[in-house]
Design a protein around this motif. Structure first.
Motif, PDB file in Angstrom:
ATOM      1  N   PRO A 299       0.808  -1.229   0.000  1.00  0.00           N
ATOM      2  CA  PRO A 299       0.000   0.000   0.000  1.00  0.00           C
ATOM      3  C   PRO A 299       0.840   1.278   0.000  1.00  0.00           C
ATOM      4  O   PRO A 299       0.495   2.245  -0.685  1.00  0.00           O
TER       5      PRO A 299
ATOM      6  N   MET B 153       2.280   2.206  -3.512  1.00  0.00           N
ATOM      7  CA  MET B 153       1.360   2.446  -4.613  1.00  0.00           C
ATOM      8  C   MET B 153       1.755   3.623  -5.510  1.00  0.00           C
ATOM      9  O   MET B 153       1.549   3.564  -6.729  1.00  0.00           O
TER      10      MET B 153
ATOM     11  N   THR C 208       2.036   2.990  -9.366  1.00  0.00           N
ATOM     12  CA  THR C 208       1.282   3.791 -10.328  1.00  0.00           C
ATOM     13  C   THR C 208       2.177   4.244 -11.473  1.00  0.00           C
ATOM     14  O   THR C 208       1.820   4.119 -12.652  1.00  0.00           O
TER      15      THR C 208
ATOM     16  N   LEU D 285      -7.195   3.939 -11.410  1.00  0.00           N
ATOM     17  CA  LEU D 285      -7.329   2.726 -10.603  1.00  0.00           C
ATOM     18  C   LEU D 285      -6.210   2.592  -9.588  1.00  0.00           C
ATOM     19  O   LEU D 285      -6.440   2.252  -8.427  1.00  0.00           O
ATOM     20  N   THR D 286      -4.970   2.838 -10.023  1.00  0.00           N
ATOM     21  CA  THR D 286      -3.853   2.667  -9.106  1.00  0.00           C
ATOM     22  C   THR D 286      -3.744   3.837  -8.115  1.00  0.00           C
ATOM     23  O   THR D 286      -3.421   3.639  -6.951  1.00  0.00           O
TER      24      THR D 286
ATOM     25  N   SER E 107      -6.174   5.496  -6.866  1.00  0.00           N
ATOM     26  CA  SER E 107      -7.217   5.370  -5.861  1.00  0.00           C
ATOM     27  C   SER E 107      -6.816   4.443  -4.712  1.00  0.00           C
ATOM     28  O   SER E 107      -7.423   4.487  -3.644  1.00  0.00           O
ATOM     29  N   LYS E 108      -5.807   3.625  -4.934  1.00  0.00           N
ATOM     30  CA  LYS E 108      -5.355   2.691  -3.901  1.00  0.00           C
ATOM     31  C   LYS E 108      -4.174   3.224  -3.099  1.00  0.00           C
ATOM     32  O   LYS E 108      -3.659   2.535  -2.213  1.00  0.00           O
ATOM     33  N   GLU E 109      -3.721   4.427  -3.434  1.00  0.00           N
ATOM     34  CA  GLU E 109      -2.602   4.997  -2.714  1.00  0.00           C
ATOM     35  C   GLU E 109      -3.038   5.420  -1.309  1.00  0.00           C
ATOM     36  O   GLU E 109      -4.160   5.854  -1.089  1.00  0.00           O
ATOM     37  N   VAL E 110      -2.113   5.288  -0.389  1.00  0.00           N
ATOM     38  CA  VAL E 110      -2.345   5.709   0.990  1.00  0.00           C
ATOM     39  C   VAL E 110      -1.230   6.655   1.395  1.00  0.00           C
ATOM     40  O   VAL E 110      -0.138   6.620   0.847  1.00  0.00           O
TER      41      VAL E 110
END
Length: 284
Positions: A198, A201, A205, A276-277, A279-282
């Motif tokens: 996570p 990401m 990306t 898509l990628t 949106s998964k970043e934290v």
């Protein structure tokens, strides 16, 4: 002194930006607009263009070889994107550990990226034909051989470049989070998939964006390795556009229409992949 410099920059910034902006307009914007216009025309040169509306796009979408090359390129891009990113991440993870000779290994893995695509294509043509010679075959014997030959070549070339990006990402991970996970008794797999991936990401990306766009734009390696043989079954979409424009008399407008469709396709896929990628970043 700093204030004076700042005022000077704010006053004259347009003068310094003008050469780069002019080069961008002349070298990209103008040719792009002309290319879009010519996709609606029949022409042999830009001075004899005759507007024909959507006829070129209709012929492009009815061209079986164009659609086949699109399927070929899409499948090749999916495979190479997965293989390159998984392999590059794994190698980067190993090389960020304290192992002897890690700097040398990084250089060795990165070196293929410094070689031109045409040269790489001919190198791997000799290598793969040497292996296939055992079965009295060549890389151009079938589209399947050509497909996997291109996959091997692209992966070998790009893994090292993506590895460098992943190494930079791994080295910037917050150590306190990893130490806290170790203290809490997290297993290796839990640390990897719940914390490291996570936090990585942003790097994922970037690397996935590069591998997707590189896969669709692939041209020189395809040209040198298989040249579309046999019967254009190993022909990527970029090579198909080139053949249409320069190899089929009277199809210049169709080739230009294919190029515009290609641009739109790559842009849409790149935007979707990036969304898509991202949106998964934290945040760390």
């Amino acid at each position: 002194m700093i204030t004076m410099t700042g005022k000077t920059i704010r006053r004259w910034w347009a003068l310094f930006a003008l050469p780069t902006f002019a080069a961008f307009v002349i070298g990209f914007v103008v040719p792009f607009v002309m290319g879009v216009y010519l996709s609606f025309c029949n022409f042999t040169t830009v001075t004899d263009a005759e507007f024909v509306g959507l006829e070129n796009y209709t012929r492009a979408l009815q061209d079986g070889e164009f659609l086949r090359s699109l399927v070929f390129t899409t499948l090749m891009t999916i495979v190479t994107t997965v293989v390159i990113n998984v392999a590059a991440f794994a190698i980067a993870y190993m090389l960020t550990k304290k192992i002897k000779g890690s700097t040398i290994f990084r250089s060795v893995f990165f070196m293929p990226n410094l070689i031109g695509g045409i040269i790489l294509g001919y190198i791997w043509l000799l290598l793969l034909n040497g292996v296939l010679a055992h079965w009295s075959r060549s890389i151009t014997y079938s589209g399947v051989y050509g497909f996997w030959g291109i996959v091997i070549l692209v992966c070998w070339q790009q893994i090292g470049y993506m590895m460098i990006i992943y190494i930079a990402g791994l080295q910037s991970l917050p150590t306190d989070v990893l130490e806290a996970a170790a203290v809490d008794g997290a297993t290796g797999s839990q640390t990897m998939f719940k914390i490291i991936v996570p936090l990585m990401m942003p790097s994922i990306t970037v690397c996935s964006f590069l591998t997707v766009t590189n896969g669709f734009k692939l041209f020189d390696q395809n040209l040198a390795l298989t040249n579309g043989a046999p019967s254009n079954t190993s022909e990527g979409i970029a090579l198909n556009i080139y053949r249409t424009f320069y190899g089929r008399v009277g199809w210049e407008g169709v080739g230009q229409a294919k190029a515009v469709l290609f641009f739109v396709l790559v842009a849409v896929i790149a935007v979707i992949q990036n969304k898509l990628t991202t949106s998964k970043e934290v945040s760390a």
